[in-house]
Write an enzyme that holds these catalytic residues in place. Structure first.
Site, short mmCIF file in Angstrom:
data_model
loop_
_atom_site.label_atom_id
_atom_site.label_comp_id
_atom_site.label_asym_id
_atom_site.label_seq_id
_atom_site.Cartn_x
_atom_site.Cartn_y
_atom_site.Cartn_z
CG ASP A 98 -39.20 50.96 100.13
OD1 ASP A 98 -39.09 49.89 99.51
OD2 ASP A 98 -40.21 51.28 100.78
CG ASP A 199 -41.30 49.01 95.14
OD1 ASP A 199 -42.27 48.84 95.91
OD2 ASP A 199 -41.42 49.43 93.97
CD GLU A 256 -43.82 45.23 96.78
OE1 GLU A 256 -44.99 45.53 97.07
OE2 GLU A 256 -43.08 45.93 96.08
CG HIS A 329 -46.08 51.11 101.73
ND1 HIS A 329 -45.39 49.95 102.03
CD2 HIS A 329 -45.86 51.35 100.42
CE1 HIS A 329 -44.77 49.52 100.94
NE2 HIS A 329 -45.04 50.35 99.95
CG ASP A 330 -48.15 49.11 98.58
OD1 ASP A 330 -48.34 50.33 98.41
OD2 ASP A 330 -47.15 48.52 98.13
#
Length: 557
Positions: A98, A199, A256, A329-330
């Site tokens: 990430d 991210d 993202e 994960h979100d």
């Protein structure tokens, strides 16, 4: 489009804190991932994406980085990471990390220096503004609630944080900041990473007028998205980022990119796009009106979901490549979100979702635990949550007029902690994740849903995922399932999601009943064969297919 090596990958996302604890301190670590490489290899995945493992105070579970060049001690050491890279490569498994460059932790040395010495160059590494008549510079609300501005102690100034107050935003208007970030990225790529998931990348550019907007909530604030997400001028930052880093390596980049409109996809993933692929959240967030306001629930239908999914696939296919997912994960667990009948929170529901998304055009992502059918938890108090976004939504919901019970329900349904619970490897105490109490409480049903228990069943969801991966990457149908054109089927009834993949003279079709009712589907011509189904028996007669609740099939037509 020209074929690329990363189009053939199957990517498995790991939340390192919750995957496997090798030293029994209750927190997952890099050596824990190394221990489970045989499991991942047996599953068939080809690449691992690991959520942030950089040094961090873990206010936002690693998305608040205090040192880009070091590993957080709770996860291990840099030599552990080097060992993971090497041992994963021995299995033919690549590794991406990430990349969080919109903000740092407030404990990063740059920010510490910016606070300590207002005259230092580091003050311009972040976004500091004068107060307005003793008040914050504007009325923007952060993604995690409250103002985006935090007062600087002893000064009539504020610093900006689009996310938590301990995550100050970097000032990308400053070329020196950009240069530091580029050099850091290149050093990581030199280590042998296959690339990055990037991210919150659409937040790098902020409107420089910093003007207030009409409030949209009872807190008299307005979401900062209107002035900080996907704003004019972002393109220059992203083009420079690509030119100075990614273009120098044969790497994969997954953006993202919330807030990107479909007519902008060419800029992001086209032939000269900023990234290899991006996540599209428009169908993933179907259960809420806004991904950051969980109390604004929707009463969606399978038809609504189908329309969003097909629109996404069509937009991506026109210009480039997508990153297909149903969990991360979100997000909450897919079974709990997409399967409305809880009786099918099992192999049938899980395999229906798997088949539905896995053969879309693009690279499939599997989030840890998805392959064994993990579901949401049920917490009884806000004190049981770790996620800062969950805590914000709880109090914000009550601010907007909902009761404590309603607020807790919203958070249980949508909490990011749902997918961050420790991975259950077996039915023993602490689920084989650790011998110590985990940092976050386990999901209540871990004794029934764990790897050992699932692997012992016939026709398990775990085996179904293995078969899907085998079909996509190592079968006579691979070229069609990977490179074939996507063709939406709008003729099906409202509860059915059906689409075709076509490559040269081969045509395959996915048909999924996304309801607890029996549904009928009629093919244009009788299928040649059923390649895979999530039921032991299927009812197909010439052109007619009768689908049982949550039945899914892949056929050759």
């Amino acid at each position: 489009m020209e074929t690329k090596w990363w189009q053939k990958e199957v990517i498995y996302q790991i939340y390192p804190r919750s995957f496997n604890d090798s030293n029994d301190d209750g927190v997952g670590d890099i050596k824990g991932i190394i221990e489970k490489l045989p499991y991942l290899n047996d599953l068939g995945i080809t690449m691992i994406w690991i959520c942030p493992i950089f040094k961090s105070p873990m206010v936002d579970n690693g998305y608040d980085i205090s040192d880009y060049e070091d590993v957080n001690p709770e996860f291990g050491t840099m030599s552990d990471l080097d060992e993971l890279l090497k041992k994963a490569a021995d299995y033919g498994i690549k590794l991406i990390l990430d990349l969080v460059i919109n903000h740092t932790s407030d404990e990063h040395v740059w920010f510490k220096e910016a606070l300590k010495n207002p005259e230092s160059k580091y003050r311009d590494y972040y976004i500091f503004k004068d107060s307005r008549d003793g008040m914050p510079p504007n009325n923007w609300r952060s993604i995690f609630g409250g103002s985006v501005w935090e007062k600087v102690q002893g000064e009539d100034k504020y610093y900006m944080h689009v996310f938590d107050k301990k995550q100050p935003d970097l000032n990308f208007e400053n070329p020196e900041v950009r240069k530091e970030i580029y050099q850091m990225i290149n050093r990581w790529l030199d280590k042998g990473l296959a690339g990055f998931r990037i991210d919150s990348i659409t937040f790098l550019k902020k409107d420089q007028d910093f003007e207030s907007l009409p409030a949209d909530g009872n807190d008299n604030l307005v979401t900062c998205k209107y002035k900080t997400r996907n704003r004019p001028g972002l393109d220059q930052f992203l083009m420079d980022l690509k030119r100075e880093t990614f273009d120098k390596y044969d790497c994969v980049t997954v953006g993202e990119a919330p807030g990107v409109q479909y007519d902008e996809f060419d800029d992001f993933i086209g032939e000269d796009g900023y990234f290899s692929m991006i996540f599209d959240f428009k169908y993933a967030d179907i259960d809420v009106e806004s991904g950051s306001d969980w109390f604004k629930r929707t009463n969606w239908t399978p038809k609504d979901f189908r329309e969003l999914l097909f629109k996404s696939q069509d937009a991506i296919q026109k210009v480039g490549w997508g990153a297909n997912f149903i969990e991360n994960h979100d997000q909450p667990r897919a079974l709990s979100k997409f399967i409305k009948d809880e009786r099918y929170h099992n192999e049938i529901g899980g395999s229906a979702l798997a088949l539905m998304y896995f053969f879309l055009r693009g690279t499939p992502f599997i989030y840890q635990g998805q392959e064994i059918g993990m579901t949401n938890f049920e917490r009884s108090s806000i004190k049981e949550f770790n996620d800062i976004s969950s805590i914000d939504n709880y109090y914000r919901s009550m601010e907007e007029g909902f009761s404590e019970t309603e607020a807790l329900n919203f958070v249980n349904l949508r909490s990011r902690d749902n997918t961050r619970t420790p991975f259950p490897w077996n039915a023993e105490e602490y689920a084989g994740f650790s011998k110590a109490e985990p940092w976050l409480a386990l999901t209540e049903n871990y004794k029934e849903i764990n790897v050992d228990t699932i692997a012992g069943r016939e026709s398990s969801l775990l085996d179904f995922y293995k078969e899907l991966i085998q079909l996509r990457n190592h079968s006579v149908y691979s070229n069609t399932l990977i490179y074939g054109e996507f063709e939406a089927d709008d003729s099906a009834s409202e509860n059915i999601i059906s689409y075709r993949r076509q490559h040269q003279n081969e045509r395959l079709q996915v048909v999924v009943n996304l309801s607890n009712q029996t549904e009928n589907y009629t093919f244009d011509n009788a299928p040649r064969r059923v390649i895979i189904s999530n039921y032991d028996q299927f009812d197909i007669n010439e052109c007619r297919l009768q689908l049982k609740p949550y039945e899914a099939v892949l056929v050759e037509v």
